[in-house]
Design a protein around this motif. Structure first.
Motif, short mmCIF file in Angstrom:
data_model
loop_
_atom_site.label_atom_id
_atom_site.label_comp_id
_atom_site.label_asym_id
_atom_site.label_seq_id
_atom_site.Cartn_x
_atom_site.Cartn_y
_atom_site.Cartn_z
N ASP A 151 -3.85 -5.63 -0.86
CA ASP A 151 -3.46 -4.24 -1.06
C ASP A 151 -2.91 -4.08 -2.47
O ASP A 151 -2.37 -5.03 -3.05
N ARG A 153 -11.85 -7.09 2.75
CA ARG A 153 -11.06 -6.42 1.73
C ARG A 153 -11.38 -7.08 0.38
O ARG A 153 -11.24 -8.28 0.22
N ALA A 162 0.82 -1.21 0.00
CA ALA A 162 0.00 0.00 0.00
C ALA A 162 0.85 1.26 0.00
O ALA A 162 0.39 2.32 -0.45
N THR A 196 0.65 -7.23 -6.89
CA THR A 196 -0.56 -6.43 -6.70
C THR A 196 -1.72 -7.04 -7.47
O THR A 196 -1.57 -7.32 -8.66
N ALA A 229 -8.46 0.58 -1.87
CA ALA A 229 -7.77 0.44 -3.15
C ALA A 229 -8.72 0.52 -4.34
O ALA A 229 -8.31 0.30 -5.48
#
Length: 371
Positions: A150, A274, A126, A143, A283
């Protein structure tokens, strides 16, 4: 800026078919041979099973179409990651890896690269760009990160890494070429575990490396040939068969994950969720710019390790297993592997089950948890 999209999946299915002659098999043949007929002086054709195999070469052909770049296949995702690092790193180099990414990448770097004189630094995904990239020979990004999901801004990171004279490697395992295009966003090398969604049936280990840099490609090819880390033809055949249904499976898995993430975020037994597709996810804005889909992985946190285990083991439509990306939805409590997550953190991999049937089973297992 438009999000890069993958080549057409329909054309992928016919890459080999459009080259066939009358009587050729439509299904990919399995070339199971360590030796080739070599009379006289070698003319440059197939020579030995450690260097050449028609089955894995066709797998590479299909993956190269998806990546829009030359591809090398490896017997696992970690074999591809190892090849990328050893192709780009030398003694005295300095590399940066994610502190919250796949833990085996960290262990490989700390256990082997560091003892060869490579300086290994770590940062969370992040805040990956904080501190800049000056002095780094290789930057390895992942990613969305596994398991925390994140993100880091690949376009911005690639520009900064290149301005500093470094090479950017991106682990794209969680998204596949259908969900995210790191090479189009500036990465020099993409690696992935095709054990996950590309294979899709939890029955094969495979990985690949894609790059448009001919020097890196040649070094990675030599690392595979000289080191002996080659894919088996049977495994390559299975991975190729999995690729033929990837677009169908990936679409359903992502669609289902988007719906489940919303419902999980509203469930009273779930502490936090998340998922890059949730508008409230930190995000989300970056995900919309960078990713073609939001993926099939969801992370959720329950009150304790005991609740996490009870939820996973109590749901008949979840397999308690490590790894992810198969047709069977699966989940695991990641703290058991030493990831820096809460004891009740669960990584949920959404499979291809009918969405309402899957949600009913998940909700029933959550509802049954002790408060």
């Amino acid at each position: 800026m438009d999000t890069p999209t993958a080549p057409k999946a329909g054309a992928m299915l016919h890459l080999r078919g459009n080259t066939l002659s009358e009587g050729d098999p439509v299904a990919l043949p399995l070339t199971q041979s360590s030796m080739y007929h070599l009379p006289g002086d070698w003319s440059g054709g197939p020579s030995y099973g450690r260097a050449d195999n028609a089955t894995w070469e066709h797998l590479e052909h299909v993956l190269a179409y998806l990546e829009d770049a030359p591809v090398l296949a490896y017997p696992s995702g970690m074999a591809a990651i190892s090849a990328s690092l050893f192709a780009c790193v030398k003694a005295g180099a300095r590399i940066l890896i994610p502190s919250d990414g796949y833990y085996v990448t960290r262990r490989l770097s700390e256990r082997f690269l560091a003892q060869l004189g490579v300086e290994v630094d770590q940062r969370p995904s992040a805040s990956f760009a904080e501190g800049g990239f000056a002095g780094y020979d290789v930057v390895f990004a992942e990613t969305p990160s596994n398991p925390g999901l994140d993100l880091c801004d690949l376009r911005a990171v690639s520009q900064e890494v290149h301005a500093a004279g470094g090479i950017l490697i991106v682990d794209n395992t969680t998204m596949t070429p259908l969900g995210q295009r790191p090479l189009e966003l500036g990465a020099d090398v993409v690696v992935a575990s095709d054990t996950k969604a590309p294979g899709g049936h939890s029955d094969v280990l495979m990985g690949h490396l894609a790059t448009r840099n001919p020097d890196i490609l040649q070094a990675a090819r030599e690392w595979r040939q000289f080191g002996g880390g080659i894919p088996g033809p049977q495994e390559a055949w299975l991975a190729h068969r999995g690729l033929e249904t990837l677009e169908l499976r990936f679409d359903r898995m992502c669609n289902t994950a988007e719906l489940l993430a919303e419902r999980l975020a509203a469930h009273p037994k779930v502490g936090s969720v998340r998922y890059p597709g949730l508008p409230q996810d930190p995000a989300h804005a970056l995900a919309k710019r960078q990713m073609a889909r939001f993926g099939f992985l969801i992370s959720l946190t329950l009150d304790s390790a005991e609740q996490a285990d009870a939820f996973i083991n109590g749901c008949p439509l979840l397999r308690a297993a490590t790894s992810f990306g198969g047709v069977h939805s699966s989940a695991e409590r990641r703290a058991r592997w030493g990831d820096d997550v809460a004891p009740g953190f669960v990584r949920l991999s959404v499979g291809t089950e009918p969405v309402e049937e899957l949600w009913s089973a998940i909700a029933a297992s959550l509802d049954a948890l002790d408060s």
